[in-house]
Scaffold this motif. Sequence first.
Motif, mmCIF file in Angstrom:
data_model
loop_
_atom_site.group_PDB
_atom_site.id
_atom_site.type_symbol
_atom_site.label_atom_id
_atom_site.label_comp_id
_atom_site.label_asym_id
_atom_site.label_seq_id
_atom_site.Cartn_x
_atom_site.Cartn_y
_atom_site.Cartn_z
ATOM 1 N N GLU A 1 -2.570 -9.899 -46.470
ATOM 2 C CA GLU A 1 -1.910 -10.634 -47.622
ATOM 3 C C GLU A 1 -2.851 -11.895 -48.037
ATOM 4 N N GLY A 2 -3.672 -12.345 -47.157
ATOM 5 C CA GLY A 2 -4.457 -13.519 -47.501
ATOM 6 C C GLY A 2 -4.896 -13.987 -45.990
ATOM 7 N N PRO A 3 -5.847 -14.951 -46.075
ATOM 8 C CA PRO A 3 -6.447 -15.656 -44.746
ATOM 9 C C PRO A 3 -5.302 -16.273 -44.197
ATOM 10 N N ARG A 4 -5.398 -16.255 -42.651
ATOM 11 C CA ARG A 4 -4.696 -17.036 -42.124
ATOM 12 C C ARG A 4 -5.256 -18.439 -41.677
ATOM 13 N N PHE A 5 -4.347 -19.595 -41.689
ATOM 14 C CA PHE A 5 -4.940 -20.848 -41.942
ATOM 15 C C PHE A 5 -3.775 -21.853 -41.348
ATOM 16 N N GLU A 6 -4.158 -23.027 -41.318
ATOM 17 C CA GLU A 6 -3.191 -23.997 -40.981
ATOM 18 C C GLU A 6 -3.002 -25.085 -41.905
ATOM 19 N N LEU A 7 -1.915 -25.484 -42.532
ATOM 20 C CA LEU A 7 -1.654 -26.504 -43.579
ATOM 21 C C LEU A 7 -2.092 -27.826 -43.213
ATOM 22 N N ALA A 8 -1.985 -28.181 -41.985
ATOM 23 C CA ALA A 8 -2.475 -29.295 -41.264
ATOM 24 C C ALA A 8 -4.010 -29.798 -41.627
ATOM 25 N N LEU A 9 -4.704 -28.661 -41.514
ATOM 26 C CA LEU A 9 -6.326 -28.659 -41.687
ATOM 27 C C LEU A 9 -6.591 -28.412 -42.990
ATOM 28 N N VAL A 10 -5.797 -28.502 -44.203
ATOM 29 C CA VAL A 10 -6.316 -28.271 -45.549
ATOM 30 C C VAL A 10 -5.625 -29.531 -46.376
ATOM 31 N N GLU A 11 -6.293 -29.782 -47.485
ATOM 32 C CA GLU A 11 -5.831 -30.775 -48.569
ATOM 33 C C GLU A 11 -5.867 -29.967 -49.629
ATOM 34 N N GLU A 12 -5.177 -30.374 -50.619
ATOM 35 C CA GLU A 12 -5.013 -29.504 -51.884
ATOM 36 C C GLU A 12 -5.698 -30.591 -52.956
ATOM 37 N N THR A 13 -6.613 -30.104 -53.515
ATOM 38 C CA THR A 13 -7.658 -30.861 -54.451
ATOM 39 C C THR A 13 -7.752 -30.046 -55.670
ATOM 40 N N GLU A 14 -8.547 -30.732 -56.760
ATOM 41 C CA GLU A 14 -8.687 -29.824 -57.965
ATOM 42 C C GLU A 14 -9.391 -28.840 -57.799
ATOM 43 N N LYS A 15 -10.292 -28.624 -56.710
ATOM 44 C CA LYS A 15 -11.316 -27.646 -56.329
ATOM 45 C C LYS A 15 -10.792 -26.488 -55.490
ATOM 46 N N GLY A 16 -9.561 -26.732 -55.157
ATOM 47 C CA GLY A 16 -8.984 -25.724 -54.062
ATOM 48 C C GLY A 16 -8.301 -26.345 -52.969
#
Length: 391
Positions: free
Chosen positions: A125-140
């Motif tokens: 249903e989508g890639p596995r990832f951790e929210l602590a390792l991403v930031e929301e930006t206008e580029k995704g």
Amino acid sequence: MEDDGPPKKTSRLGRILRIAGMAALGTVVIGSLGAVVGWLVVNGLETVAEREARKPILTVAILADGVTPEPNTSLDNMPADKPGSHDDGHAMAGSDGKTEDGAAGHSDTPGASTASPDAEPAKPEGPRFELALVEETEKGMLPVVAPDGRMAWETYARPFNDDSKLPRVAIIMTRMGVSRSLTAAAAEALPPEISFSFSTTASDLDDQVAMAQQAGHEVFLDIPMEPFGYPANDPGPMTLLTSLSAVDNLNRLESALGRTVGYAGIVGVRGSLFTTDEEALTPVLGVLKERGLMYVDDAATSRTIALEIAGSIQLPRAIANASIDDNPALPDMERRLAALERTARRTGFALGVVPPLPVTIDLLVSWSSTLAERGFVLAPATAIANKQSLR
């Protein structure tokens, strides 16, 4: 003469009234008898017993003290904003497989599933990832170093626990994602130690990255860089160019990085000119370092200075020691894999880059199955990070 007209009318009228009265009385009597008969039918012993037998019965089990009731699947599936839904502080996976905190977005066991053995394999249903390792930006959603210091290149690396001194050989299959069927075939057939690098132009990139993750492969992204002979030799519209400003190149880089999540790093592809230009290359490698990623150079030219720059800024890096081209003949592919083994035996570590072709998939399946008996260890690309000499 006697007048008998009026008495005859009265007598006739009386008879009519008596007949009407008797009819009415008969109706009342018959109706009463019908009601009595109906009551007897409805409330007779057999009828009552039959009706009682048809009544639904709800049985509620009374649990003994200390016994835990079975979970309620409807409650478990209730949306989080509905009364009675989960509110225990744990992350809940969304419909795209992404979680709401930094720890529950991936499984420790690649390809693990809670489905019954007889069930159809669940579509990722989508890639596995951790929210602590991403930031929301206008580029995704772009990778970042977590507050506790964790980095994507280590977190999303395939586990590798071989502590032997045997030479390590790694393979990255690049340009994945252009063909979904080839991605599926490679994910199923190839050992999970072989890493996949995806083209960011794939139309269903998230699904294909999830497919690779589910099969246990670590994931990279292809980042096209300017080759010699550009623009006649053009890797695509988002190619990093020596003629662009650092800001423009970083915008292109971040647009590519924002296409999906859950990857360990990037592979610089076809950059025979870009990877020799220190001014253009340094800002790009600096951003990869800041975002906790690994850089792999596909060695489009022997003049690349990417590893020297990466080493100077402590960016995790690796470089291809052998590459198989798009139109390989089987004997040539076998020679290149043999050269890869010689490099690994001589230096302890070697990395090969191959295209996603049916012939390369078949060859890698047979080749990798005999590595151990020849004294090699097949390792994911992240397991040779910083192991190769700069030259």
